[in-house]
Each structure stands twice: as C-alpha cells, then as structure tokens.
Design an enzyme around this catalytic site. Structure first.
Site, PDB file in Angstrom:
ATOM      1  N   ASP A 275       4.566 -44.127 -42.727  1.00 54.27           N
ATOM      2  CA  ASP A 275       4.282 -45.545 -42.502  1.00 54.27           C
ATOM      3  C   ASP A 275       3.922 -45.866 -41.059  1.00 54.27           C
ATOM      4  O   ASP A 275       3.822 -47.034 -40.679  1.00 54.27           O
ATOM      5  CB  ASP A 275       5.473 -46.408 -42.953  1.00 54.27           C
ATOM      6  CG  ASP A 275       6.778 -46.011 -42.269  1.00 54.27           C
ATOM      7  OD1 ASP A 275       6.796 -44.980 -41.562  1.00 54.27           O
ATOM      8  OD2 ASP A 275       7.767 -46.730 -42.443  1.00 54.27           O
TER       9      ASP A 275
ATOM     10  N   GLU B 229      15.223 -35.762 -32.912  1.00 56.70           N
ATOM     11  CA  GLU B 229      14.173 -35.261 -32.018  1.00 56.70           C
ATOM     12  C   GLU B 229      14.758 -34.259 -31.013  1.00 56.70           C
ATOM     13  O   GLU B 229      14.187 -33.186 -30.779  1.00 56.70           O
ATOM     14  CB  GLU B 229      13.510 -36.429 -31.266  1.00 56.70           C
ATOM     15  CG  GLU B 229      12.753 -37.394 -32.161  1.00 56.70           C
ATOM     16  CD  GLU B 229      13.616 -38.491 -32.752  1.00 56.70           C
ATOM     17  OE1 GLU B 229      13.055 -39.425 -33.345  1.00 56.70           O
ATOM     18  OE2 GLU B 229      14.864 -38.415 -32.620  1.00 56.70           O
TER      19      GLU B 229
END
Length: 306
Positions: free
Chosen positions: A169, A254
């Site tokens: 998205d 991350e």
C-alpha cells in the site's frame, strides 16, 4: 512500363541491393558498442518482497502497485500471502499482471488471549481480530521470501541483484528503483509521510551518514522505514542466518534485518545524498461498507470480485 513486364533479373538485383544495404547499415550499429557501454547497460535484478493479506482494498492496492512495477526493467516480484493457502484473487491477479513473479503463502502465527498477550510469545501486539492477537505482521512472509530467494540465488551463475522490502500500500516513484541499482552493499534514502513526520531520512555530511531525522523511537539502531533501504542480494548468501524476528519490539524489524549486513555509518546515502523523496508510506483508508442487514433493497454483488 507496367510492373508485370519488369524482367525477373532486375527484381533479383533490386532485392540483392536491398539486403546488402540493410546488412551494412545495421552491422556497424552492433559492432560499435564499446565494452564500457555494454557494461553500463547491465541492470541488476530487483527482487521485491511484498507481504499481502486478504482485505477489501487488497486488489485495489495490488493493482495500483503493479501499474508502477510494469515500468521497472529486470524486476522479480516475490509476493507472499498471509494465508494458509494461496487465494484465487491473488493468483489470478498475478497471472494477468504480465510481471515476473513468485507467489508464496504462509499464515502469520497467532496466539489467543482474552486481554494482554503473553510476553513470552511476543513482546508487542500489532493488531487484533476477535480474540486473536497477531504479532509482528509480515515476519513469516518476509522470512519465507528470503528462504526462497536464497535457494533461487544458489542456482544462478550471476547472483547480483537488489533485495527490496516493498509493502503493497506504499507509493513508489520509478526513480527509487533506479537509485537502488547503484547499491554496493546496503543503500538508503528518505521516506515521506512516516513516523509522524513529513519525511524520515538519514542526515548526510560529506557523503557520509552522520545521523537520522526521526522522532519516532530515534534511539533505534536503524531509525529508518522498511521502504527506505535495499540490500545487495549477494550478501544474503554470505549471511545465511539473516532473517526477521517476532521477538523484537514494535518498529525494530528494520534494525533486526539490517544488523546482519551493515552498520549505520556504512549505509550508502542515495537519492541525491538523501535529499529527494521517491517513496511514501501511504496507507489505504479502510472502506466503510454498509452491512447487508442495513440494505434497504437487495443487492446482488456476491459473484463480483472487487
């Protein structure tokens, strides 16, 4: 003179001249390519890993993303469904997309609790469906994609490429794909509309990253968004244990994967020394749909895929 009366030998001579002209005009164009030009035209394969899950806006998001990806050369899309089996919607969508892809699936692990999730199972909760807490969304999907990619790279003679973790998205400019092809090891760039900021980005001085413009958990080892970095694919084979983990705090995925491949000071600043935004952390608003019980008149749309 009528065409039918032209002698056959004249036609043969004309055809021979045409063939010779075509050969001599096209041959130099091929031979004049210097080794430097041939090398610079090489495009590393971009392996983009996209977790996806069933929702009303899923096909709309995938369609918007695929319209961008069809303009990216030498691209391989690894799309992984959060599902016990591959859905017809995604399978048919990928077949019709015209893209080079690999379709995988694995269900996110979940644990049922009445209130607070057991700390030994997961250090944070991401979202809840009924009485089920789902932890660290996308972890199993990305790890399965990394496993597939390792097996795939081992079979290739040329293992050069780029690994990019690409949510379905987000919004991507084509330039971000051009930038990541410049990576030696691990490259990074700004991400727009993320972490409560207009732009979250590394701070660069004299071509080196000296800090990060981040206000959401700025003490993270790597305070950057998943869309803000990419990794040289050859490093994946050098680090066979590199993967994501469900046992890290929210926002640390991350840092969890990057710790295997680089240090903060060794990140390569791209996108004009991290001054240009080529990717935005956008999210599709959850659609507001009237439930069948509230319909004033019958609506017959169950046979339509949306």
């Amino acid at each position: 003179m009528p065409f039918g009366k032209v002698k056959k030998q004249y036609l043969a001579i004309a055809m021979l001249i045409f063939v010779l002209l075509f050969f001599f005009n096209s041959k130099p164009a091929f031979q004049c390519l210097s080794p430097e030009i041939q090398v610079s035209s090489y495009l590393p394969t971009i392996y983009a890993i996209t977790p996806t899950y069933t929702r009303l806006a899923q096909k709309a998001d995938l369609t918007r993303l695929s319209q961008t990806l069809m303009h990216v050369k030498n691209f391989h899309w690894i799309i992984v469904e959060d599902s016990e089996k591959k859905t017809d919607l995604v399978a048919n969508f990928l077949k019709e997309s015209g893209l080079n892809y690999t379709h995988l699936n694995v269900k996110t692990q979940a644990s049922k609790h009445s209130s607070v999730l057991d700390i030994n199972i997961c250090l944070f909760k991401t979202y809840k469906i009924n009485s089920t807490w789902y932890c660290a969304s996308g972890v199993e999907q990305r790890n399965l994609a990394l496993k597939w990619l390792r097996d795939h790279l081992k079979k290739l003679h040329d293992k050069r490429g780029v690994i990019y973790f690409m949510d379905d998205d987000n919004t991507y400019a084509l330039k971000v794909f051009d930038e990541m092809r410049k990576i030696n090891k691990v490259g990074t760039w700004p991400v727009g509309i993320v972490g409560g900021m207009r732009v979250e980005m590394p701070l660069v001085t004299d071509g080196k990253i000296t800090g990060f413009n981040a206000v959401w958990k700025p003490f993270r080892p790597f305070p950057i968004d998943m869309a803000g970095f990419a990794i040289n694919s050859t490093l994946l084979l050098e680090q066979p244990d590199a993967k994501f983990s469900r046992k890290v705090q929210s926002g640390y995925q991350e840092s969890e994967i990057l710790k295997y491949f680089t240090k903060k000071e060794d990140l390569e600043p791209l996108a004009d020394n991290c001054t240009k935004v080529y990717v935005w952390h956008t999210r599709t608003q959850k659609p507001s749909i009237i439930t069948p019980k509230k319909w004033q008149t019958p609506v017959f749309d169950s046979h339509i895929e949306v």
